[in-house]
Design an enzyme around this catalytic site. Structure first.
Site: not given
Ligand SMILES: CC(C)(COP(=O)(O)OP(=O)(O)OC[C@H]1O[C@@H](n2cnc3c(N)ncnc32)[C@H](O)[C@@H]1OP(=O)(O)O)[C@@H](O)C(=O)NCCC(=O)NCCS
Length: 432
Positions: A94, A387, A417
């Site tokens: 990252c 990101h 990080c």
């Molecule tokens: C966490 C993760 C698995 C979520 O993926 P996802 O399930 O596709 O996420 P979504 O955007 O569909 O969100 C899931 C639900 O949460 C809700 N939601 C997410 N953020 C929200 C917020 N800020 N406020 C309100 N609701 C929210 C969405 O509306 C969705 O609801 P629904 O199921 O009713 O449609 C994915 O984003 C991920 O892997 N992130 C980490 C990435 C990572 O590891 N990066 C490396 C970091 S260095």
């Protein structure tokens, strides 16, 4: 301690990025190379730079294209740049765009060049899907066979399980732990409550929405006409949720430890597509070409810790070194930009800055200190903005310097990080 560059100051002249879009949405038909080309072309045009001035292009990406692994060279081979621009690609998870920026800055500081473009891009909509080992071996054997019979024999070795494709995981090769599981572990080890994570995530969305509406963030974003029809244009990040509330966030289920966890889709950064780039020059060249730099690189530092420990905590080890190299303390800083992989990681990093134990691990006898929240990620961060792994470092660099200018501030610090237990910190400086 001599300042970075030994007297040859490295200027950051400008920065720009594509909108950041949730993977699988508006930018899905663009590869990382396309996204890189778009933002580099925009950077050259916005700065009215003659392509012939550019001597080097350094670019970062985390999930490279297997048929075009040197993204930097592919980006450099664009009509606005001469073919003689040397280009190389870097990977530091990252912090890849940060690596690109510091590598370009090193080249300028060494006097090897005066003008370089650095940045990164990622398309998580277009990750390579690989054949299994069994399938790949059978294909290779079949292609080498001298007869039709030999080819058929090789292909008959394929078993049903060999058809299962392999996709890159966001997991540590050494521990098997995903980023999300690491964030979960850090939340537990550092006692980061779910409500604090959700509050931080909400803050990220609110501040990013404000920065989008008042134009501060939008000014850093180029419009992208969306292929294949080019009848719609993306002008801002599509992951910012203005309607998010603490109540809604509290209802989201934990993703990485479904039973006892606290890390949710709401308090994690989303998988994102995007590209970002900055223009670097030696101070003298910027002056002779008539540019007013956004600021200068004062110092930087990288650090690492055991990925099996607290995977995303190494900014806590890098920041005091960068501050020491700059001859500054936290109190001298006007702004702090911290990459938000997860709210649990940001809150753990902030806690680490205040900890004597972490200070000692970094080789210091006093902690970095308590970061004033009014100076932290003032236009939100990766949780809301998104990101694209390879691009984030360049986005943060541009945002930090632009905001520092608006506030007439002098010093800013950014931290990132990264996978592998890596951490980055950089201090930038404006002439005031
Ligand atoms: C966490 C993760 C698995 C979520 O993926 P996802 O399930 O596709 O996420 P979504 O955007 O569909 O969100 C899931 C639900 O949460 C809700 N939601 C997410 N953020 C929200 C917020 N800020 N406020 C309100 N609701 C929210 C969405 O509306 C969705 O609801 P629904 O199921 O009713 O449609 C994915 O984003 C991920 O892997 N992130 C980490 C990435 C990572 O590891 N990066 C490396 C970091 S260095």
């Amino acid at each position: 301690m001599p300042s970075f560059g030994n007297g040859r100051r490295v200027a950051i002249v400008a920065g720009v990025r594509t909108p950041f879009a949730r993977a699988g949405t508006v930018l899905r038909s663009l590869s990382a190379i396309d996204l890189g080309k778009l933002c580099v072309a925009e950077l050259i045009q916005r700065t009215n730079l003659r392509g012939t001035e550019v001597e080097a292009l350094v670019f970062g990406t985390v999930v490279p294209n297997v048929v075009a692994p040197n993204i930097a060279r592919e980006v450099a081979l664009m009509p606005l740049l001469p073919k003689g621009v040397q280009a190389f690609s870097v990977s530091r998870a990252c912090a890849s765009a940060n690596q690109a920026i510091t590598d370009a800055a090193d080249q300028i500081a060494l006097g090897h060049c005066d003008v370089a473009i650095a940045g990164g891009a990622e398309s998580l909509s277009n990750i390579p899907v690989l054949h299994s080992k069994g399938f790949a071996e059978a294909l290779v054997q079949a292609s080498r066979a001298k007869s039709l019979q030999g080819r058929i024999k090789a292909l008959t070795k394929i078993r049903p399980k060999d058809f299962v494709p392999i996709t890159p995981a966001i997991a540590e090769p050494t521990t098997g732990e995903t980023m999300g599981q690491s964030a979960e572990k850090m939340a537990k080890l550092n006692d980061i409550a779910r409500v604090d994570q959700d509050e931080f995530a909400l803050r990220s969305h609110r501040l990013a929405a404000a920065g989008t509406h008042d134009g501060r963030l939008t000014a850093e974003i180029m419009p992208v006409w969306v292929p294949p029809k080019f009848d719609t244009v993306a002008t801002s990040d599509n992951g910012i949720r203005e309607d998010s509330t603490l109540e809604k966030l509290a209802t989201l289920p934990p993703v990485f430890d479904r039973k006892y966890g606290s890390v949710t889709a709401g308090n994690s950064s989303p998988l994102t597509d995007g590209g970002a780039a900055v223009l670097l020059m030696s101070e003298e060249r910027a002056k002779s070409l008539g540019y007013t730099p956004l600021g200068f690189i004062k110092s930087y530092a990288y650090a690492a810790l055991d990925p099996g420990e607290q995977l995303l905590q190494a900014p806590v080890l890098a920041a005091p070194v960068a501050l020491q190299r700059a001859g500054l303390t936290l109190d001298d800083l006007d702004l702090v930009e911290m990459h938000e992989a997860f709210a649990a990681q940001v809150l753990s990093n902030l806690q680490g800055f205040e900890s004597l134990a972490w200070a000692k691990r970094a080789g210091f006898d006093r902690p970095v200190g308590k970061v004033d929240r009014a100076k932290l990620n003032v236009m939100g961060g990766s949780i809301a903005i998104g990101h694209p792994f390879g691009a984030t470092g360049a986005r943060i660099t541009t945002t930090l310097l632009n905001e520092l200018g608006r506030r007439s501030g002098r010093y800013g610090m950014m931290t990132v990080c990264a996978a592998g237990g890596l951490g980055f910190a950089m201090i930038v400086e404006r002439d005031v």
